[in-house]
Design an enzyme around this catalytic site. Structure first.
Site, PDB file in Angstrom:
ATOM      1  CG  ASP A  39      -6.421  10.238  -3.993  1.00 37.41           C
ATOM      2  OD1 ASP A  39      -7.567  10.633  -3.703  1.00 37.41           O
ATOM      3  OD2 ASP A  39      -5.553  10.965  -4.490  1.00 37.41           O
ATOM      4  CG  HIS A  56     -15.876   7.965   0.099  1.00 34.28           C
ATOM      5  ND1 HIS A  56     -14.592   8.169  -0.319  1.00 34.28           N
ATOM      6  CD2 HIS A  56     -16.390   9.214   0.283  1.00 34.28           C
ATOM      7  CE1 HIS A  56     -14.326   9.466  -0.389  1.00 34.28           C
ATOM      8  NE2 HIS A  56     -15.419  10.117  -0.027  1.00 34.28           N
ATOM      9  CB  SER A  84      -6.014  13.071   6.105  1.00 34.21           C
ATOM     10  OG  SER A  84      -6.727  14.191   5.636  1.00 34.21           O
ATOM     11  CB  THR A  85      -5.384  15.543  10.769  1.00 31.88           C
ATOM     12  OG1 THR A  85      -4.218  15.543   9.941  1.00 31.88           O
ATOM     13  CG2 THR A  85      -5.182  14.538  11.894  1.00 31.88           C
ATOM     14  CD1 TRP A  88     -10.581  16.498  11.019  1.00 37.08           C
ATOM     15  CD2 TRP A  88     -12.731  15.952  11.208  1.00 37.08           C
ATOM     16  NE1 TRP A  88     -10.667  15.389  11.840  1.00 37.08           N
ATOM     17  CE2 TRP A  88     -11.974  15.036  11.975  1.00 37.08           C
ATOM     18  CE3 TRP A  88     -14.126  15.799  11.179  1.00 37.08           C
ATOM     19  CZ2 TRP A  88     -12.544  13.999  12.709  1.00 37.08           C
ATOM     20  CZ3 TRP A  88     -14.693  14.765  11.906  1.00 37.08           C
ATOM     21  CH2 TRP A  88     -13.908  13.875  12.663  1.00 37.08           C
ATOM     22  NE  ARG A  90     -11.973  15.100   1.259  1.00 38.18           N
ATOM     23  CZ  ARG A  90     -11.671  14.193   0.357  1.00 38.18           C
ATOM     24  NH1 ARG A  90     -12.589  13.312  -0.024  1.00 38.18           N
ATOM     25  NH2 ARG A  90     -10.477  14.129  -0.175  1.00 38.18           N
ATOM     26  CG  LEU A 150      -3.242  -8.426   6.499  1.00 37.65           C
ATOM     27  CD1 LEU A 150      -1.881  -8.176   5.837  1.00 37.65           C
ATOM     28  CD2 LEU A 150      -4.345  -8.238   5.432  1.00 37.65           C
ATOM     29  NE  ARG A 213      -1.685  15.917  -3.358  1.00 35.80           N
ATOM     30  CZ  ARG A 213      -2.231  16.219  -4.522  1.00 35.80           C
ATOM     31  NH1 ARG A 213      -1.482  16.670  -5.514  1.00 35.80           N
ATOM     32  NH2 ARG A 213      -3.526  16.088  -4.717  1.00 35.80           N
ATOM     33  CB  SER A 215      -1.576  13.491   0.981  1.00 36.47           C
ATOM     34  OG  SER A 215      -1.674  13.870  -0.356  1.00 36.47           O
ATOM     35  CD  GLU A 226      12.490   1.241  -2.951  1.00 38.52           C
ATOM     36  OE1 GLU A 226      12.299   1.705  -4.086  1.00 38.52           O
ATOM     37  OE2 GLU A 226      13.569   1.359  -2.336  1.00 38.52           O
TER      38      GLU A 226
HETATM   39  C1  FPP Z   1      -9.683   9.822  -1.048  1.00 38.63           C
HETATM   40  O1  FPP Z   1     -10.399   9.872  -2.264  1.00 38.63           O
HETATM   41  C2  FPP Z   1     -10.358   8.903  -0.173  1.00 38.63           C
HETATM   42  C3  FPP Z   1     -10.822   9.216   1.069  1.00 38.63           C
HETATM   43  C4  FPP Z   1     -10.682  10.556   1.673  1.00 38.63           C
HETATM   44  C5  FPP Z   1     -11.544   8.229   1.856  1.00 38.63           C
HETATM   45  C6  FPP Z   1     -11.039   6.836   1.711  1.00 38.63           C
HETATM   46  C7  FPP Z   1     -11.975   5.960   2.390  1.00 38.63           C
HETATM   47  C8  FPP Z   1     -12.356   4.756   1.938  1.00 38.63           C
HETATM   48  C9  FPP Z   1     -11.824   4.058   0.760  1.00 38.63           C
HETATM   49  C10 FPP Z   1     -13.323   4.018   2.716  1.00 38.63           C
HETATM   50  C11 FPP Z   1     -12.567   3.352   3.770  1.00 38.63           C
HETATM   51  C12 FPP Z   1     -13.419   2.662   4.631  1.00 38.63           C
HETATM   52  C13 FPP Z   1     -13.049   2.141   5.757  1.00 38.63           C
HETATM   53  C14 FPP Z   1     -13.941   1.211   6.366  1.00 38.63           C
HETATM   54  C15 FPP Z   1     -11.796   2.393   6.432  1.00 38.63           C
HETATM   55  P1  FPP Z   1     -11.065  11.231  -2.697  1.00 38.63           P
HETATM   56  O2  FPP Z   1     -12.402  11.301  -2.089  1.00 38.63           O
HETATM   57  O3  FPP Z   1     -10.170  12.373  -2.311  1.00 38.63           O
HETATM   58  O4  FPP Z   1     -11.155  11.049  -4.235  1.00 38.63           O
HETATM   59  P2  FPP Z   1     -10.956  12.188  -5.327  1.00 38.63           P
HETATM   60  O5  FPP Z   1      -9.518  12.638  -5.225  1.00 38.63           O
HETATM   61  O6  FPP Z   1     -11.237  11.467  -6.601  1.00 38.63           O
HETATM   62  O7  FPP Z   1     -11.943  13.274  -5.037  1.00 38.63           O
END
Ligand code: FPP
Length: 263
Positions: A39, A56, A84-85, A88, A90, A150, A213, A215, A226
């Site tokens: 996040d 991202h 997440s579900t 969408w 956004r 891994l 949280r 989420s 933990e």
């Molecule tokens: C939450 O941050 C993050 C996401 C909804 C997307 C997470 C995705 C990536 C890190 C890219 C992953 C890539 C692959 C290849 C799996 P936010 O956008 O809600 O941030 P904010 O709370 O600061 O607005």
């Protein structure tokens, strides 16, 4: 948009010095499974006057770093929340960018992930995703199945409640087919219908970015996990932060509702 060089440079330069290593306790008792809610990408980008998609991309770079830390620290599974579900809701532009980034990630890191021995797995309502994303998932899963350093599990179009509802639906089908009796149900019956039933529950769940949280992440599996919360935004969360989390985890006593040995 592809992994833009300027963002990568910004990302590489943000590391604060890493002053801590793993404690002896953590080396002897590392978590088997760590889960991370990645996040804070949007806020990371906003702070730099960049579009959210840049955050991202920086977050995806950090995901590859995370795999390297896990391997170094003998962690067997890492699950990350990537979409997440509920995501969408956004703006379509951001959703499209995340779908493209997902595909690009595997092109960009294919060789490294192979050399590092990282097996790829996915959980979520993957059948609802664009076909190109589903195709990437199938290829990544099939080509990495024999790797054993891994397991990187990407939760994509994942929701904990959806996972539980889906598992209950499967149990109801078994009931209709006279395969189970409601009075004899045990927790393991529901666990067996989660997306990846062979994967152990996460020992440690990390959430950066200051939010406190879950989420809708791993609701069933987190019963005795933990937690580690940090104010650092995900693209800035570095090996030092990760090490702090693992050291702290190893210093805790997990009692699972029981008592300490000596009591
Ligand atoms: C939450 O941050 C993050 C996401 C909804 C997307 C997470 C995705 C990536 C890190 C890219 C992953 C890539 C692959 C290849 C799996 P936010 O956008 O809600 O941030 P904010 O709370 O600061 O607005």
């Amino acid at each position: 948009m592809s992994f833009p060089q300027a963002i990568l440079k910004l990302f590489k330069s943000r590391h604060k010095p890493i002053t801590v290593g793993l404690t002896a306790e953590a080396k002897a008792n590392p978590p088997k499974h760590v889960a991370v809610i990645m996040d804070g990408n949007g806020r990371w980008a906003k702070k730099r006057g960049l579009p959210r998609s840049s955050g991202h991309y920086a977050g995806a770079e950090n995901l590859h770093e995370l795999c390297k830390w896990c391997i170094e620290y003998s962690i067997d599974y890492v699950t990350v929340f990537a979409f997440s579900t509920e995501n969408w809701q956004r703006p379509q532009k951001e959703i499209d960018s995340l779908m493209n980034l997902f595909i690009e990630f595997f092109t960009r890191y294919e060789r490294e992930l192979e050399a590092e021995g990282v097996r790829l797995r996915f959980c979520g309502e993957t059948q609802e995703l664009p076909l190109a994303v589903q195709d990437t998932m199938k290829k990544a899963e099939a080509s990495s199945i024999k790797r054993s350093n891994l397991q990187l599990i990407i939760a994509f179009n994942y929701g904990g409640r959806r996972e539980i509802v889906r598992a209950v639906g499967k149990l109801l089908q078994e009931y209709r087919a006279n395969e189970i009796k409601p009075d004899n149900l045990v927790e393991a019956d529901l666990s067996a219908h989660m997306y990846l039933p062979d994967v152990p529950d996460p020992d440690l769940i990390i959430r950066p970015s200051g939010e406190l949280r879950l989420s809708n992440f791993l609701l069933w599996q987190s019963a005795y996990s933990e937690f580690w919360f940090s104010n650092v935004l995900w693209p800035d969360f570095n090996k030092g932060d990760f090490t702090d989390a693992i050291n702290d985890y190893a210093s805790r006593q997990r009692r699972y509702g029981g008592l300490k040995e000596a009591e």
